[in-house]
Design a protein around this motif. Sequence first.
Motif, PDB file in Angstrom:
ATOM      1  N   CYS A  14       2.284   2.912   4.233  1.00  0.00           N
ATOM      2  CA  CYS A  14       2.533   1.514   3.907  1.00  0.00           C
ATOM      3  C   CYS A  14       2.349   1.342   2.406  1.00  0.00           C
ATOM      4  O   CYS A  14       1.601   0.498   1.926  1.00  0.00           O
ATOM      5  CB  CYS A  14       1.587   0.609   4.701  1.00  0.00           C
ATOM      6  N   GLY A  18       6.953   1.458   2.661  1.00  0.00           N
ATOM      7  CA  GLY A  18       6.403   0.813   3.851  1.00  0.00           C
ATOM      8  C   GLY A  18       6.289  -0.699   3.673  1.00  0.00           C
ATOM      9  O   GLY A  18       6.589  -1.479   4.579  1.00  0.00           O
ATOM     10  N   ARG A  39      -3.545   6.203   4.365  1.00  0.00           N
ATOM     11  CA  ARG A  39      -4.632   7.100   3.964  1.00  0.00           C
ATOM     12  C   ARG A  39      -5.945   6.321   3.831  1.00  0.00           C
ATOM     13  O   ARG A  39      -7.004   6.820   4.159  1.00  0.00           O
ATOM     14  CB  ARG A  39      -4.261   7.768   2.635  1.00  0.00           C
ATOM     15  N   PRO A  61      -2.184   9.607  11.257  1.00  0.00           N
ATOM     16  CA  PRO A  61      -0.742   9.535  11.522  1.00  0.00           C
ATOM     17  C   PRO A  61      -0.361  10.122  12.883  1.00  0.00           C
ATOM     18  O   PRO A  61       0.541   9.620  13.549  1.00  0.00           O
ATOM     19  CB  PRO A  61      -0.131  10.374  10.403  1.00  0.00           C
ATOM     20  N   VAL A  76       7.243   6.874   6.555  1.00  0.00           N
ATOM     21  CA  VAL A  76       7.494   6.579   5.145  1.00  0.00           C
ATOM     22  C   VAL A  76       6.231   6.886   4.329  1.00  0.00           C
ATOM     23  O   VAL A  76       5.819   6.105   3.481  1.00  0.00           O
ATOM     24  CB  VAL A  76       7.970   5.116   4.923  1.00  0.00           C
ATOM     25  N   LYS A 102      13.003  12.948   1.971  1.00  0.00           N
ATOM     26  CA  LYS A 102      14.017  13.975   1.610  1.00  0.00           C
ATOM     27  C   LYS A 102      13.402  15.359   1.508  1.00  0.00           C
ATOM     28  O   LYS A 102      14.015  16.349   1.900  1.00  0.00           O
ATOM     29  CB  LYS A 102      14.701  13.611   0.292  1.00  0.00           C
TER      30      LYS A 102
HETATM   31  N1  NAP Z   1       9.713   5.002  -3.490  1.00  0.00           N
HETATM   32  C1  NAP Z   1      11.024   5.178  -3.410  1.00  0.00           C
HETATM   33  O1  NAP Z   1      11.784   4.560  -4.153  1.00  0.00           O
HETATM   34  C2  NAP Z   1      11.602   6.116  -2.387  1.00  0.00           C
HETATM   35  C3  NAP Z   1      13.004   6.267  -2.318  1.00  0.00           C
HETATM   36  C4  NAP Z   1      13.548   7.113  -1.331  1.00  0.00           C
HETATM   37  C5  NAP Z   1      12.702   7.818  -0.499  1.00  0.00           C
HETATM   38  N2  NAP Z   1      11.344   7.677  -0.638  1.00  0.00           N
HETATM   39  C6  NAP Z   1      10.488   8.442   0.259  1.00  0.00           C
HETATM   40  O2  NAP Z   1       9.708   7.554   1.042  1.00  0.00           O
HETATM   41  C7  NAP Z   1       8.429   8.126   1.320  1.00  0.00           C
HETATM   42  C8  NAP Z   1       7.317   7.176   0.863  1.00  0.00           C
HETATM   43  O3  NAP Z   1       7.444   6.942  -0.512  1.00  0.00           O
HETATM   44  P1  NAP Z   1       6.585   5.777  -1.221  1.00  0.00           P
HETATM   45  O4  NAP Z   1       7.170   5.649  -2.601  1.00  0.00           O
HETATM   46  O5  NAP Z   1       6.503   4.584  -0.374  1.00  0.00           O
HETATM   47  O6  NAP Z   1       5.150   6.478  -1.337  1.00  0.00           O
HETATM   48  P2  NAP Z   1       3.742   5.759  -1.645  1.00  0.00           P
HETATM   49  O7  NAP Z   1       3.955   4.467  -2.347  1.00  0.00           O
HETATM   50  O8  NAP Z   1       2.902   6.792  -2.288  1.00  0.00           O
HETATM   51  O9  NAP Z   1       3.168   5.429  -0.208  1.00  0.00           O
HETATM   52  C9  NAP Z   1       2.771   6.431   0.686  1.00  0.00           C
HETATM   53  C10 NAP Z   1       2.060   5.763   1.859  1.00  0.00           C
HETATM   54  O10 NAP Z   1       1.750   6.743   2.815  1.00  0.00           O
HETATM   55  C11 NAP Z   1       0.354   6.756   3.092  1.00  0.00           C
HETATM   56  N3  NAP Z   1      -0.028   8.143   3.306  1.00  0.00           N
HETATM   57  C12 NAP Z   1       0.263   9.213   2.531  1.00  0.00           C
HETATM   58  N4  NAP Z   1      -0.252  10.334   3.062  1.00  0.00           N
HETATM   59  C13 NAP Z   1      -0.888   9.968   4.199  1.00  0.00           C
HETATM   60  C14 NAP Z   1      -1.626  10.671   5.168  1.00  0.00           C
HETATM   61  N5  NAP Z   1      -1.833  11.985   5.096  1.00  0.00           N
HETATM   62  N6  NAP Z   1      -2.151   9.968   6.205  1.00  0.00           N
HETATM   63  C15 NAP Z   1      -1.962   8.626   6.289  1.00  0.00           C
HETATM   64  N7  NAP Z   1      -1.243   7.912   5.392  1.00  0.00           N
HETATM   65  C16 NAP Z   1      -0.732   8.570   4.352  1.00  0.00           C
HETATM   66  C17 NAP Z   1      -0.320   6.123   1.892  1.00  0.00           C
HETATM   67  O11 NAP Z   1      -1.541   5.529   2.280  1.00  0.00           O
HETATM   68  P3  NAP Z   1      -2.431   4.681   1.210  1.00  0.00           P
HETATM   69  O12 NAP Z   1      -1.621   3.458   0.876  1.00  0.00           O
HETATM   70  O13 NAP Z   1      -3.670   4.342   1.934  1.00  0.00           O
HETATM   71  O14 NAP Z   1      -2.634   5.600   0.048  1.00  0.00           O
HETATM   72  C18 NAP Z   1       0.742   5.088   1.487  1.00  0.00           C
HETATM   73  O15 NAP Z   1       0.589   3.920   2.213  1.00  0.00           O
HETATM   74  C19 NAP Z   1       8.439   9.483   0.619  1.00  0.00           C
HETATM   75  O16 NAP Z   1       8.869  10.482   1.531  1.00  0.00           O
HETATM   76  C20 NAP Z   1       9.492   9.318  -0.469  1.00  0.00           C
HETATM   77  O17 NAP Z   1      10.092  10.528  -0.866  1.00  0.00           O
HETATM   78  C21 NAP Z   1      10.779   6.861  -1.544  1.00  0.00           C
END
Ligand code: NAP
Length: 434
Positions: A14, A18, A39, A61, A76, A102
Motif C-alpha cells: 500500500c 497501492g 511492511r 503477505p 503491488v 515487471k
Molecule cells: N511506482 C510506479 O510508478 C510503478 C509503475 C509501474 C509498476 N510499479 C510496480 O508496482 C509495485 C509497487 O511499486 P510502488 O512504487 O507502489 O512501491 P512502494 O511505494 O515502495 O510501495 C511498496 C509497498 O509494499 C509494501 N511491502 C513491500 N515489501 C513488503 C513485504 N515484504 N511485506 C509486506 N509489505 C511489503 C510496503 O509496505 P510499507 O508501506 O509498510 O513500507 C509498501 O506499502 C512494484 O512492483 C513496482 O515495480 C510501480
Amino acid sequence: MSGKTAIRLGLIGCGTVGRGVVALLANRPDCQITHIAVRSPEKHRDFMAEELPQATVCQDPMAVATHPDVDVLVEVAGGVDTAEGWMTAALKAGKPVVTANKDCMATHGHTLRACAEQHNVPLLYEAAVAAGIPLVAPLKTSLAANRITRLAGILNGTCNYMLTRMAQEGWGYSHALEQAQAKGFAEADPTNDVGGKDTAYKLSILTRLAFGQSVSVDDMLLEGITTITDTDMQLADEFGFAIKLLGIAQSAGEALDVPNLDVRVHPVLLAKTHPLASVANEFNALWVQGHAVGELMFYGRGAGELPTASGVCGDVLSVVAAMQGGALSHTAFADPALSNTPMALLPVNDIASRYYIRLVTQDTPGVVGTIGTICGNAGLSLESVIQQGVTNDGHANIVLMTQMHMEGQCQQALEAFNACETIESVACMLRVLD
Ligand SMILES: NC(=O)c1ccc[n+]([C@@H]2O[C@H](COP(=O)([O-])OP(=O)(O)OC[C@H]3O[C@@H](n4cnc5c(N)ncnc54)[C@H](OP(=O)(O)O)[C@@H]3O)[C@@H](O)[C@H]2O)c1
C-alpha cells in the motif's frame, strides 16, 4: 449490480501504487478491499483509515494471499522471489492474481503463467509494462491478427525525463539525475533505471506477447544512459537527431534456416521526424509495426500513483466482472502460447546499424588520417567526419557517422581506436535507429 456479492480483494502493498488502487476502487459496489499486507502495519495512513475502515491490515503477505476470505489477490509490493511465492500461493488456492510487478513477471512469468493455467485462474499484469498505457491487452487481443515485425519503446520515464532535459536545458548527466530524483521519477537507487534493466524487464514481457518468444534480460544487449553527456546531446541535435533510450525487438531475417530476433536495450540516435523522438519528459511510448495494421504508437504516463493504479484496476475490474458473470476461467484471460517456431537471438556482432562515434584525440597532424585507416581496416565506410574545436588542454572531439555496417565491424574499429596512442578515448558510441 444489486443482488451480487462484492468480490473481496486482498492487497499486498500500500505504497505509491497501492494508494492509487485504494483511491480508484473506494466505494465500488462490485468489489472491496478487505485484507491488506504492508511492511509496517503500525504506520498511520490517513487514506486507509478513511477509505477502508473495515479492512484487516497485517504484516504477512502470505496470509493475505491464502486467506479464505480473499477472492482476488492484488500484488503491488514489488520484489522478485518473494512476490513469486505470494502469487504462486494465491494461484494454487484458486485465486485470480493481478500484479504491477515487471521484475517478477520478466523473471518468473513462465512459472507463474504455468501455475495459473494449471489452476484455471487468470494472471493479469497490464500495469507491469507501461503502468497506465494499455499495451498487454492490445497486443493480446486487438492486434492478434497481425504479424508484428518491429516494436520500439521508450519504457522508462526517468531516463526519458533526464535525456529530454539534457537536450532542452543543456543539463549535465548528474544534474539531470538529481532533478529526476527530486521530482520522484527516479528510485533512491536508480541503477535499474539508468542502467537500462527496467526497460529490459518490460521489453522481455513485450517480446513474449508480440513475437511469442521468451527472451531473458540476461541474454539481451543491454546498455544504459550513463555515458551520455551534454556534448553528445548537443551534437545529436546539430545532426538532426534526438537521443532516446529504447527497447527494441524486431524480426531480423534468417540464418541457417532459423528466423532471427533482434532484442536489445540501448540509447539510440533517432531522427527528429520519428514519432518516438517527440516523446518528452517522463512520458512513455511504444511504437509498433504490424503487417496488417501498419505503424501504431501508444503514448502516455508509464509510472506514477494513479496512472499505474489505472492499469491495475482495469485488470481487477475485468476479473471482477467475469467472476460476477460466472464466467471466470484462465482461458479467457490467457496470454498467447509461445510460438511453435522458435527464433534465435541475433548475435550482437550481426546487428546492422549506422554508428555515431565520438573520439577525444590529441590535436596533432595526421590524426584524421589515422582514424580513416582504422575505419578502412575494419571495413567501415564513413558518411561524415567532423572536428569539434580544440579544448584548452589541446584535445579535440572528432565525430564520425558511419554508413550501415555490422556491429562486429564497429567493435573492431573501437578496439583499434582504444589501442591508438593519438586517440585519448572513445567517448561515446551510439547506434542510429533507421
Ligand atoms: N511506482 C510506479 O510508478 C510503478 C509503475 C509501474 C509498476 N510499479 C510496480 O508496482 C509495485 C509497487 O511499486 P510502488 O512504487 O507502489 O512501491 P512502494 O511505494 O515502495 O510501495 C511498496 C509497498 O509494499 C509494501 N511491502 C513491500 N515489501 C513488503 C513485504 N515484504 N511485506 C509486506 N509489505 C511489503 C510496503 O509496505 P510499507 O508501506 O509498510 O513500507 C509498501 O506499502 C512494484 O512492483 C513496482 O515495480 C510501480
